[in-house]
Design a protein around this motif. Sequence first.
Motif, mmCIF file in Angstrom:
data_model
loop_
_atom_site.group_PDB
_atom_site.id
_atom_site.type_symbol
_atom_site.label_atom_id
_atom_site.label_comp_id
_atom_site.label_asym_id
_atom_site.label_seq_id
_atom_site.Cartn_x
_atom_site.Cartn_y
_atom_site.Cartn_z
ATOM 1 N N THR A 318 0.855 -1.184 0.000
ATOM 2 C CA THR A 318 0.000 0.000 0.000
ATOM 3 C C THR A 318 0.888 1.230 0.000
ATOM 4 N N PRO A 319 0.346 2.411 -0.345
ATOM 5 C CA PRO A 319 1.186 3.614 -0.296
ATOM 6 C C PRO A 319 1.782 3.861 1.080
ATOM 7 N N ILE A 356 -0.923 0.434 -5.949
ATOM 8 C CA ILE A 356 0.315 1.097 -6.341
ATOM 9 C C ILE A 356 0.959 0.295 -7.465
ATOM 10 N N ASP A 357 1.942 0.916 -8.086
ATOM 11 C CA ASP A 357 2.731 0.233 -9.102
ATOM 12 C C ASP A 357 3.824 -0.572 -8.387
ATOM 13 N N ALA A 361 7.582 0.564 -7.105
ATOM 14 C CA ALA A 361 7.837 0.550 -5.666
ATOM 15 C C ALA A 361 9.032 -0.345 -5.326
#
Length: 415
Positions: A318-319, A356-357, A361
């Motif tokens: 997750t971010p 997210i990508d 990441a």
Amino acid sequence: MPNGDGWQGEVLRDLRADAQLDAQAPNGQADRASAPWSGPSASAHVSAQSAQGPVAAGGSGGEPGQAAYPYQDPQYERQRVPQGGWPQQAPYPYQEQQAPGPQPPPQSAPVSRPVVDEALAGVVRHRPQRGESFTARAVRAVRRTLSSSAAREVAEATRTAQVLQQPVTTGRQIAVTSIRGGSGKSTVAALLGTTYAHYRQDPVLVLEADPALGSLPQRLGAQALRWTTSDVADIIKPNMTLLDVTGYLVQLPNNAWLLPASQGQIGVMLDSRAYERAVVALRRYFGVMVVDCETLPAEVARVALASAHGRVLTAPATPEGVTSTYAVLQWMQKLPRQVTAGTVVVLTELMPRAGIDLDEAAQKLRSAGVSVQVLPYDRHLAGGGSVDTALLAPPTREAAARIAADVFQLAQTRH
């Protein structure tokens, strides 16, 4: 033979003269005065000495009921006679000894407790589901049939197995931790322990160092718990065999063992010293030891990371998870280089589609000097309960093997 009312004083004077003669006699003759007596032969020896001459008395006074010969007392028969005769001034040892008092009761063994409370057994019972749906399995089968990737998959699986089966000179310690709860830390630890037990021939230990009601025993399918990490810290001795040690552990399939941190009770503490004693005592019995640690920056987690050969840092995909993990990696760069060089970051997908990508990441996290792996979303893992590798989706099994091989290879490398 002395007689009369002062016979004890006469015996004492004769003893002193006899001791002087023994001191002047050869060693072989003088030693017979110091021969110990015990058991039923003591009374026979007293009679033989009385027939030949005076012997040492047990005291200087003539109190009624006092034993004239100290070695007639059953407690004193166990004492060895000092060289040169009996002591004549100091009181005898058996006169100073007190009757043994009540001994403290031995420490009882902990009572075995079920992993899931009986009152909740019917509530938490669930039917585990497969890691991927029937449609996804069908599509995967069709793709594998039409594509030419089967040989490539076999070659990759062979390379992974070769890494996991490397021999070790000393037991490898792999610590699994995270920066927050709910990131799949215990799930990854259970997958690593299961993977090593599947591929390796030497015993594998999964040790829980997270006493805060950790879920590792449930993930590994344990039914009952008895001994904990704090309990065995002072029990395991160097002269014990593997069979002795495993009597304090929970047996798992494929020559694997579990040592929980608690019995599912709040208030049980595990300090860093107890953890160090337990690890030092157990590491020589197992080829691989997977440690499920507390979340950072707890003291036991920091000690486990510092002493481990390989490290796994789990983070949710997750971010917030990526941002917090990157901050922790920046802090870890201030530590010795082998800490970051021997660390694998595992991004766990908690949802079918990450927000997210993952490729971007992972590239950003690798810039901090660590290896990065992704554990894909799996319905079987997301449902909780014990992990059944037969129900895992093929991508999940492959990812678990890659993570295990990656951290094991780092644990074998000198950084």
